[in-house]
Design a protein around this motif. Structure first.
Motif, short mmCIF file in Angstrom:
data_model
loop_
_atom_site.label_atom_id
_atom_site.label_comp_id
_atom_site.label_asym_id
_atom_site.label_seq_id
_atom_site.Cartn_x
_atom_site.Cartn_y
_atom_site.Cartn_z
N SER A 152 69.29 -10.43 35.36
CA SER A 152 70.69 -10.07 35.45
C SER A 152 71.15 -9.17 34.32
CB SER A 152 71.54 -11.36 35.45
OG SER A 152 72.91 -11.08 35.43
N GLN A 153 72.33 -8.55 34.53
CA GLN A 153 73.04 -7.80 33.50
C GLN A 153 74.30 -8.55 33.07
OE1 GLN A 153 71.73 -4.82 32.34
NE2 GLN A 153 70.03 -5.40 33.68
N SER A 154 74.37 -9.82 33.40
CA SER A 154 75.61 -10.59 33.27
C SER A 154 75.56 -11.59 32.12
CB SER A 154 75.87 -11.35 34.58
OG SER A 154 76.99 -12.19 34.48
N ALA A 155 76.74 -11.92 31.60
CA ALA A 155 76.90 -13.10 30.75
C ALA A 155 77.07 -14.31 31.67
CB ALA A 155 78.10 -12.94 29.85
N PHE A 156 76.64 -15.50 31.21
CA PHE A 156 76.68 -16.70 32.05
C PHE A 156 77.44 -17.83 31.37
CE2 PHE A 156 72.89 -14.57 33.74
CZ PHE A 156 73.06 -14.74 35.10
N LEU A 157 78.24 -18.51 32.19
CA LEU A 157 78.90 -19.74 31.76
C LEU A 157 78.66 -20.80 32.83
CD1 LEU A 157 80.82 -21.44 30.01
CD2 LEU A 157 82.74 -20.39 31.23
N PHE A 158 77.99 -21.88 32.44
CA PHE A 158 77.70 -22.99 33.35
C PHE A 158 78.66 -24.14 33.01
CE2 PHE A 158 73.85 -20.56 32.75
CZ PHE A 158 73.32 -20.44 34.02
N LEU A 159 79.53 -24.50 33.94
CA LEU A 159 80.46 -25.61 33.77
C LEU A 159 79.93 -26.82 34.53
CD1 LEU A 159 83.87 -23.74 34.21
CD2 LEU A 159 82.66 -24.26 32.08
N VAL A 160 79.87 -27.95 33.83
CA VAL A 160 79.19 -29.12 34.38
C VAL A 160 80.06 -30.36 34.21
CG1 VAL A 160 77.23 -30.66 34.06
CG2 VAL A 160 76.90 -28.19 33.91
N TYR A 203 66.71 -13.90 26.84
CA TYR A 203 67.78 -13.18 27.51
C TYR A 203 68.75 -12.61 26.48
CZ TYR A 203 71.24 -12.19 31.16
OH TYR A 203 72.11 -11.56 32.02
N PRO A 204 69.05 -11.31 26.55
CA PRO A 204 69.80 -10.67 25.46
C PRO A 204 71.31 -10.87 25.51
CG PRO A 204 69.20 -9.03 27.10
CD PRO A 204 68.57 -10.32 27.54
N LYS A 205 71.82 -11.31 26.65
CA LYS A 205 73.28 -11.44 26.77
C LYS A 205 73.72 -12.89 26.58
CE LYS A 205 73.87 -7.37 29.72
NZ LYS A 205 74.67 -6.61 28.73
N HIS A 206 75.03 -13.09 26.57
CA HIS A 206 75.61 -14.40 26.29
C HIS A 206 75.33 -15.38 27.44
CE1 HIS A 206 78.64 -17.20 24.62
NE2 HIS A 206 78.87 -17.48 25.89
N TYR A 207 74.99 -16.63 27.10
CA TYR A 207 74.89 -17.69 28.10
C TYR A 207 75.16 -19.02 27.42
CZ TYR A 207 70.06 -18.00 26.24
OH TYR A 207 68.96 -18.08 25.43
N GLU A 208 75.84 -19.91 28.12
CA GLU A 208 76.17 -21.22 27.56
C GLU A 208 76.43 -22.23 28.66
OE1 GLU A 208 80.16 -21.83 25.83
OE2 GLU A 208 80.59 -19.73 26.31
N VAL A 209 76.26 -23.50 28.29
CA VAL A 209 76.56 -24.63 29.18
C VAL A 209 77.67 -25.44 28.54
CG1 VAL A 209 75.68 -26.73 30.25
CG2 VAL A 209 74.19 -24.73 30.05
N SER A 210 78.73 -25.71 29.31
CA SER A 210 79.81 -26.59 28.85
C SER A 210 79.86 -27.81 29.75
CB SER A 210 81.16 -25.86 28.88
OG SER A 210 81.25 -24.90 27.86
N SER A 211 79.62 -28.97 29.16
CA SER A 211 79.59 -30.22 29.91
C SER A 211 80.82 -31.05 29.58
CB SER A 211 78.32 -31.01 29.58
OG SER A 211 78.26 -32.20 30.32
N TYR A 212 81.39 -31.70 30.60
CA TYR A 212 82.63 -32.44 30.43
C TYR A 212 82.43 -33.90 30.82
CZ TYR A 212 84.43 -27.75 30.02
OH TYR A 212 84.63 -26.46 29.59
N PRO A 213 82.47 -34.80 29.83
CA PRO A 213 82.27 -36.23 30.10
C PRO A 213 83.31 -36.78 31.07
CG PRO A 213 82.15 -35.76 27.74
CD PRO A 213 82.67 -34.52 28.41
N GLY A 214 82.85 -37.57 32.02
CA GLY A 214 83.76 -38.22 32.95
C GLY A 214 84.30 -37.34 34.06
N ALA A 215 83.87 -36.06 34.09
CA ALA A 215 84.33 -35.16 35.14
C ALA A 215 83.37 -35.21 36.31
CB ALA A 215 84.44 -33.73 34.62
#
Length: 473
Positions: free
Chosen positions: A359-367, A392-404
């Motif tokens: 990809s050429q994209s930044a990634f945000l994984f919401l969990v 991977y050269p671009k931004h990527y992150e996982v944000s996890s939310y307890p109880g969601a």
């Protein structure tokens, strides 16, 4: 211009033509013994919190606060909570604990975040808002004593001590809603208001918005994205207009055409767009990021890292969906389906994994950590590991939310822990608890808006636009 905008905003929200209840008042319509209920603001955007207070009670008096709201089909949702007035005869839900009802403890937006189908409705109904041009109308009441939901719905419950009407809008004044039929693409485009002159009157960052296997066209997230400064295309992919009535094999060409359409709009700047997808829409968003270079920002919410249910054709390649292990599906005594373990481990079928490292994209994984429908945290971590392994050269992150749970939506959407699902012809568990899920939706929405602003930025204009939105809304 700033004064003019604010004046129009106030007039729109207080005297909206969408409300058929007459003039909206922040005062109680029934006030025996001087009891008054106050909600501020009385009319607002749906992603905004409100303060809820009751005045004029006796010190230590027990009361029940109730909220009710109907969806687009007229199904009634309600919530209630038990409070005890403080020494001055007031209830401030941001400071006092609920002693019972649909939630306990301090939960400022609990009356809205914990709305569930009323006792006389099918209890596994998911709240859907189809007519986003009309606000949600929330009726709030105060009753003597600590009552149950059955008592509150009884015809002999008696007159409330106070009542008021609160409006929650998906579209800010001036947002344009434009149905889309472009080639094979079907959906609805939402454009921010021209009144944002301070932000340069556009053009705006473009975002494609998709949901999951419920099908049809869901517009409420796109309407809210446009209210926050994004040109958003709510994209349908089945069970809408002349699209297939059921999930079928997908072709990346459809989504390429959707990106082409969005980039052609005069009010969309740049050579790239963002995509946001929930559940099935999430793996489609990952596929778009992997195979369409014009996707520069990708947000996925509780999804697989392979095609789910149906496969994806990318020119000469076909990415197969994971096989379902139906022996892993559990059905409770009440007929509720627990489908979290249905999908095979994608590491056993690496040919199915979406190659997001291309990809050429930044990634945000919401969990949602309590997602009971998909092993979303597991899939998100696999994606994160894959990107890291490929440096991977671009931004990527996982944000996890307890109880969601699984259905993380924009703020203050009613939490749905279980709802009927057509694929199973049974109710399906989504997970989450109302208080944690509501908090997760607030935090995730802020994350979404910031992520899109950063990764679809246009120099100074995007930061100015952000400030403009804050000052006006």
């Amino acid at each position: 211009m700033h004064r003019s905008f604010c004046s129009q905003l106030k007039t729109y929200f207080i005297q909206t033509k969408c409300c058929s209840l007459g003039a909206v008042s922040n005062m109680s319509s029934a006030q025996p013994k001087g009891v008054e209920m106050v909600v501020e603001p009385v009319s607002c955007l749906h992603d905004e919190p409100v303060s809820i207070r009751v005045h004029g009670l006796n010190p230590g008096q027990d009361v029940t606060l109730q909220a009710s709201m109907k969806d687009s089909k007229g199904i009634n949702f309600l919530s209630y909570a038990h409070y005890r007035a403080d020494s001055s005869g007031q209830v401030d839900v941001s400071k006092l604990e609920s002693l019972g009802g649909h939630y306990k403890g301090i939960f400022p937006m609990g009356l809205i975040g914990s709305l569930v189908p009323a006792p006389n409705e099918y209890k596994y109904t998911r709240f859907f808002k189809r007519d986003v041009e009309n606000p949600n109308i929330v009726k709030m009441t105060v009753h003597k004593g600590h009552l149950s939901d059955e008592a509150l719905c009884s015809p002999v419950v008696g007159e409330p001590l106070a009542t008021l009407t609160h409006l929650r809008h998906y579209m800010s004044p001036g947002v344009q809603r434009i149905p889309v039929r472009f080639g094979k693409v079907r959906g609805c485009l939402f454009l921010p208001p021209d009144l944002y002159i301070i932000a340069g009157n556009g053009p705006f960052p473009g975002v494609i918005d998709m949901f999951g296997s419920a099908g049809g066209l869901l517009e409420y997230r796109s309407a809210q994205l446009a209210s926050r400064g994004f040109a958003s295309l709510a994209l349908a992919f089945f069970a809408y207009d002349d699209l297939p009535k059921h999930l079928e094999e997908f072709n990346i060409a459809y989504f390429e055409e959707a990106v082409e359409f969005l980039l052609k709009q005069e009010k969309v700047f740049g050579d790239g767009v963002g995509v946001i997808g929930t559940s099935k829409g999430g793996d489609l968003a990952l596929s778009m990021a992997a195979f369409i270079p014009s996707v520069h920002a990708c947000i996925v919410i509780n999804c697989c890292n392979t095609p789910s249910v149906k496969g994806l054709r990318v020119r000469d390649c076909f990415y197969t969906p994971l096989n379902h292990v139906f022996r892993n599906v559990r059905v409770s005594d009440e007929g509720v389906v627990f489908g979290k373990e249905i999908a095979q481990d994608p590491r056993l079928h690496p040919e199915s994994i979406i190659p997001i490292e291309k990809s050429q994209s930044a990634f945000l994984f919401l969990v949602g950590s309590d997602d009971q429908n998909v092993k979303s945290e597991f899939f998100a971590q696999l994606s994160y590991q894959r990107l890291r392994d490929h440096s991977y050269p671009k931004h990527y992150e996982v944000s996890s939310y307890p109880g969601a749970g699984h259905l993380i939506e924009p703020p203050y959407s009613p939490h749905t822990p279980i709802s009927f699902h057509n694929s199973y012809a049974l109710p399906l568990i989504w997970g989450g608890t109302s208080k944690h899920h509501t908090l997760a939706q607030v935090q995730a929405w802020s994350k979404v808006l910031d992520f899109l602003r950063v990764h679809l930025a246009k120099g100074e204009s995007i930061s100015k636009h952000k400030c403009a939105l804050k000052s006006h809304l």
